[in-house]
Scaffold this active site. Structure first.
Site: not given
Length: 204
Positions: A37, A135, A106
């Site tokens: 990521r 998040k 997702s």
């Protein structure tokens, strides 16, 4: 083998040397999938990180997944890509990466979940199961009940993401979930190899 079982998502705040150490150790500990990521938008840095991780995983059979960026996945010939709801549409991504690559998406709410089985994807990242510091813009927390409901709704494998740690792993595994995605439990562990082995032990 279930590739999704222990799904490591790398921490984009860590430098290259730390990333290399974490992935190496996690691989030795038995991690089954690695997603790189990079949220800073620096494509060159992303490619560099992805190539390094690919080199570590070479010959291990552990798939390399790229987060968000189909171009980076193609550039390094990764095993797959994981997309969010605001990224490239999965239909276009599938055309670009081809039929044999892994494509994850997702899923953040019931409406998206209801559509999932009609999409050209291989698995779902159900986000977020619990509240998580990595998040902050999460729209929904599924919780154990939501995860159970999702598992009964879709025929696709589900990887649970968000707020997962040693305390809730046994409860999550009891749902029959296909995999757990972890960031800090491995990336921030003093000994990522031992942490990975320990987490896998909790999943049995």
């Amino acid at each position: 083998m279930n590739d999704y079982r222990l799904y490591l998502v790398t921490d984009d705040q860590q430098d290259l040397a730390t990333l290399k150490h974490v992935v190496n150790e996690a691989l030795q500990g038995g991690v089954t999938m690695v997603q790189v990521r990079e949220k800073h938008g620096d494509v060159r840095a992303f490619i560099e990180r992805a190539q390094m991780v690919k080199e570590i995983l070479k010959g291990s059979g552990v798939p390399l997944i790229i987060n968000d960026r189909v171009d980076v996945a193609l550039a390094v010939d990764a095993d797959g890509v994981h997309l969010g709801q605001d990224d490239m549409p999965v239909e276009i991504a599938r055309q670009l990466i081809g039929a044999n690559k892994i494509l994850g998406l997702s899923i953040e709410n019931e409406a998206q979940l209801a559509q999932a089985d009609n999409l050209p994807i291989d698995y779902i990242g159900l986000s977020a199961i619990f509240a998580t510091p990595t998040k902050t813009n999460t729209k929904k927390h599924w919780g154990i009940e939501g995860l159970q409901k999702a598992l009964s709704t879709t025929s696709l494998p589900i990887v649970a993401i968000g707020g997962i740690h040693e305390g809730n792993i046994p409860e999550l595994m009891a749902t029959g979930v296909h995999g757990l995605a972890l960031v800090s439990a491995i990336c921030h562990a003093k000994d990522p190899k031992s942490a990975t082995e320990y987490l896998l032990g909790l999943m049995d």
